[in-house]
Design a protein around this motif. Sequence first.
Motif, PDB file in Angstrom:
ATOM      1  N   THR A   1       2.850   4.944  12.549  1.00 55.22           N
ATOM      2  CA  THR A   1       2.200   6.213  12.229  1.00 55.22           C
ATOM      3  C   THR A   1       3.146   7.334  12.648  1.00 55.22           C
ATOM      4  O   THR A   1       3.456   7.480  13.836  1.00 55.22           O
ATOM      5  CB  THR A   1       0.869   6.361  12.988  1.00 55.22           C
ATOM      6  N   VAL A   2       3.621   8.099  11.690  1.00 57.63           N
ATOM      7  CA  VAL A   2       4.590   9.154  11.982  1.00 57.63           C
ATOM      8  C   VAL A   2       3.861  10.365  12.558  1.00 57.63           C
ATOM      9  O   VAL A   2       2.953  10.911  11.938  1.00 57.63           O
ATOM     10  CB  VAL A   2       5.379   9.542  10.708  1.00 57.63           C
ATOM     11  N   HIS A   3       4.263  10.760  13.750  1.00 54.65           N
ATOM     12  CA  HIS A   3       3.650  11.903  14.438  1.00 54.65           C
ATOM     13  C   HIS A   3       3.877  13.171  13.622  1.00 54.65           C
ATOM     14  O   HIS A   3       4.941  13.374  13.034  1.00 54.65           O
ATOM     15  CB  HIS A   3       4.274  12.048  15.826  1.00 54.65           C
ATOM     16  N   GLU A   4       2.893  14.059  13.637  1.00 57.64           N
ATOM     17  CA  GLU A   4       2.977  15.289  12.859  1.00 57.64           C
ATOM     18  C   GLU A   4       4.202  16.123  13.233  1.00 57.64           C
ATOM     19  O   GLU A   4       4.824  16.758  12.381  1.00 57.64           O
ATOM     20  CB  GLU A   4       1.698  16.120  13.074  1.00 57.64           C
ATOM     21  N   LEU A   5       4.581  16.112  14.509  1.00 51.92           N
ATOM     22  CA  LEU A   5       5.724  16.909  14.947  1.00 51.92           C
ATOM     23  C   LEU A   5       7.065  16.311  14.526  1.00 51.92           C
ATOM     24  O   LEU A   5       8.098  16.973  14.634  1.00 51.92           O
ATOM     25  CB  LEU A   5       5.694  17.091  16.469  1.00 51.92           C
ATOM     26  N   GLU A   6       7.036  15.070  14.057  1.00 52.76           N
ATOM     27  CA  GLU A   6       8.274  14.426  13.600  1.00 52.76           C
ATOM     28  C   GLU A   6       8.922  15.227  12.478  1.00 52.76           C
ATOM     29  O   GLU A   6      10.147  15.221  12.319  1.00 52.76           O
ATOM     30  CB  GLU A   6       7.968  13.008  13.102  1.00 52.76           C
ATOM     31  N   LYS A   7       8.115  15.928  11.720  1.00 44.62           N
ATOM     32  CA  LYS A   7       8.649  16.679  10.586  1.00 44.62           C
ATOM     33  C   LYS A   7       9.618  17.775  11.020  1.00 44.62           C
ATOM     34  O   LYS A   7      10.485  18.176  10.258  1.00 44.62           O
ATOM     35  CB  LYS A   7       7.506  17.282   9.756  1.00 44.62           C
ATOM     36  N   TYR A   8       9.466  18.256  12.258  1.00 44.88           N
ATOM     37  CA  TYR A   8      10.337  19.341  12.726  1.00 44.88           C
ATOM     38  C   TYR A   8      11.646  18.825  13.323  1.00 44.88           C
ATOM     39  O   TYR A   8      12.502  19.611  13.707  1.00 44.88           O
ATOM     40  CB  TYR A   8       9.588  20.206  13.731  1.00 44.88           C
ATOM     41  N   LYS A   9      11.775  17.527  13.374  1.00 45.15           N
ATOM     42  CA  LYS A   9      13.025  16.945  13.872  1.00 45.15           C
ATOM     43  C   LYS A   9      14.198  17.296  12.962  1.00 45.15           C
ATOM     44  O   LYS A   9      15.354  17.295  13.386  1.00 45.15           O
ATOM     45  CB  LYS A   9      12.893  15.427  14.008  1.00 45.15           C
ATOM     46  N   CYS A  10      13.914  17.613  11.712  1.00 45.63           N
ATOM     47  CA  CYS A  10      14.993  17.967  10.791  1.00 45.63           C
ATOM     48  C   CYS A  10      15.765  19.193  11.263  1.00 45.63           C
ATOM     49  O   CYS A  10      16.919  19.398  10.869  1.00 45.63           O
ATOM     50  CB  CYS A  10      14.463  18.196   9.377  1.00 45.63           C
ATOM     51  N   TYR A  11      15.135  20.006  12.127  1.00 45.12           N
ATOM     52  CA  TYR A  11      15.811  21.203  12.621  1.00 45.12           C
ATOM     53  C   TYR A  11      16.641  20.935  13.875  1.00 45.12           C
ATOM     54  O   TYR A  11      17.406  21.793  14.305  1.00 45.12           O
ATOM     55  CB  TYR A  11      14.790  22.298  12.919  1.00 45.12           C
TER      56      TYR A  11
END
Length: 588
Positions: free
Chosen positions: A492-502
């Motif tokens: 389950t991908v944590h919602e905050l994982e999306k900001y790792k791109c930064y």
Amino acid sequence: MERKDIRIEDTWDLSGLFADQAQFDAALEQAKATLAQLTQKQGHITETRESFRLFMDSQEALQRQCENLTVYAQMRADVEPEDPQVQQNLAKSVTFVNQVYAATTFIDQELIEHHQLVEDYLKQDDCADYRYPIQEIFRTIPHRPDAQTEQLLAQMNDLFQNPQKTFKAFVPEFKPVLIDGKEEFLNQAIMNQLLHNPDREIRKQAFEHFYEQYRRHQNVFCSTLIGHAQGQVLQARLHHFSSALQASLFEDGADVPLFQQVLDIANQKYHGAFWRYNELKKKLMGLDDCTSYDLNVPLVQSVDTHYDLDQCFEILDQALAPLGKEYQALLKRARTERWIDFYPHQGKRGGAYSWGTYDSNPFVMTNFTEGYDSLSTLAHELGHSMHSFFSHRANRPLLADYRIFVAEVASTVNEVLLNQYMLQHSDDPKVKASLLYNMLEQLVGTLYRQPMFAQFEVWLHQQLEAGQALSSSDLTDYYYKLNQDYYGPAVTVHELEKYKCYSVPHFYYNFYVYKYTIGMSVALSFASRILKGDTEDYLRFLTRGGSCAPIDQLIEAGADPRGEQVYNDAFRYFEETLDQFEKLMEEI
């Protein structure tokens, strides 16, 4: 911890470059004088073979001076960012290098205008050293803009660098993590360490406190990242490339089919093995819901994976012994001569790297925390340093610096040799399982993670090339979906994982990350031969520097990156390692 609390022996010694501020200032003035002399030769470079040789040697000297100034200034800034003099030196050096770039744009154009005459000079033995660098210039002829555009691009160089400089300069302040009632300082290195903690609440805190800051500042990072990519797209178009990707690959003599082959093999052909690995992780941890911050927990418990610096160097001395006594002696020098800045502290840049100049020792910056990952990182960065040492010793400055395309080979060879040594010198099934786990993590990071990153880079640049307007939600939503596909149904991908791109530094570079996959694949090929006693090809490879094309260096050493074999062997090695690990875990 502050820098003043760290033993001087555990910090690097940059005084070999500049002993004090007066030396730095004098070197900057000397470099300015060299630049003035060089620009006076405009229009006269190729008048005679002698004038051509003298000019090439002067240009080499200027590049050497610039490198000393900028590397010293940046390395000081990475560990002492709050020192005003350090920041002033960095600003001065960067400004000067940009001035050099703008003032010397005439060089390539003048050489190209006298293409045939220069070719005649290059046939002579006293011009042999210039052949490969000049041929690389001539290879760019179809991608040269007109002189006016070239001059404008040179003047805009600082603007193109601003996104990367902004990313480096903007260091978020992270909320500390509460451990046993005590607040613990958090940065990238500490967060990575805490993600190994068996306490799930601590892992969750570290992950959320870290990436919450990237969510909070997402618009700043989005603007910075898009600005970087827009700069790459613009430069590619002005240089007559069909895409920013093609422009980036051109520099290394690579092409889109090679790049796409790496992504297809990792993201499609062998991706099922990675999903299987994540399913095994979830099973071994006994989690009903395995999420992003659970994936770094050591799967083998009660294994001491802590090593002090003395232990690290004793292990590296033995693990890298197959590379010869000189290699071992250089490892000792790296410690005793203070080539390495070891420990994390307030304000210090996160991560690790190897850097230096032709006139200095190769230096290593790391954030050492005593785990196996720190030992492996040390081996990795020292691999870079040894590559630099041998390349610099074997070549004049003009031909000494190896390309990024092959930069990850030597570092990864060291990691593989370290892991194999540790496996061979342990009879404890738990220790062996732990080592196999660490190798699997390294393989995941290079064979799988980097091609996923590369897919994000391709998408971002393609969107901009198609004229799409992008917001932070566009970037983060795509990155989130990419991670869901990447990890597979077990995670389950944590919602905050999306900001790792930064937070990924290499996204602010230019299509770098796929080279990690090539580096690992080639390194596994070299390591296999080294362990069989065949070191000649590899040690010769370390001396090649920038004396010929990077792909040619690998072909010459018997590891052709254009074919599928090295990749097939590498991903099968991952599957075999996973099989061994799974079997051991059933037994312990």
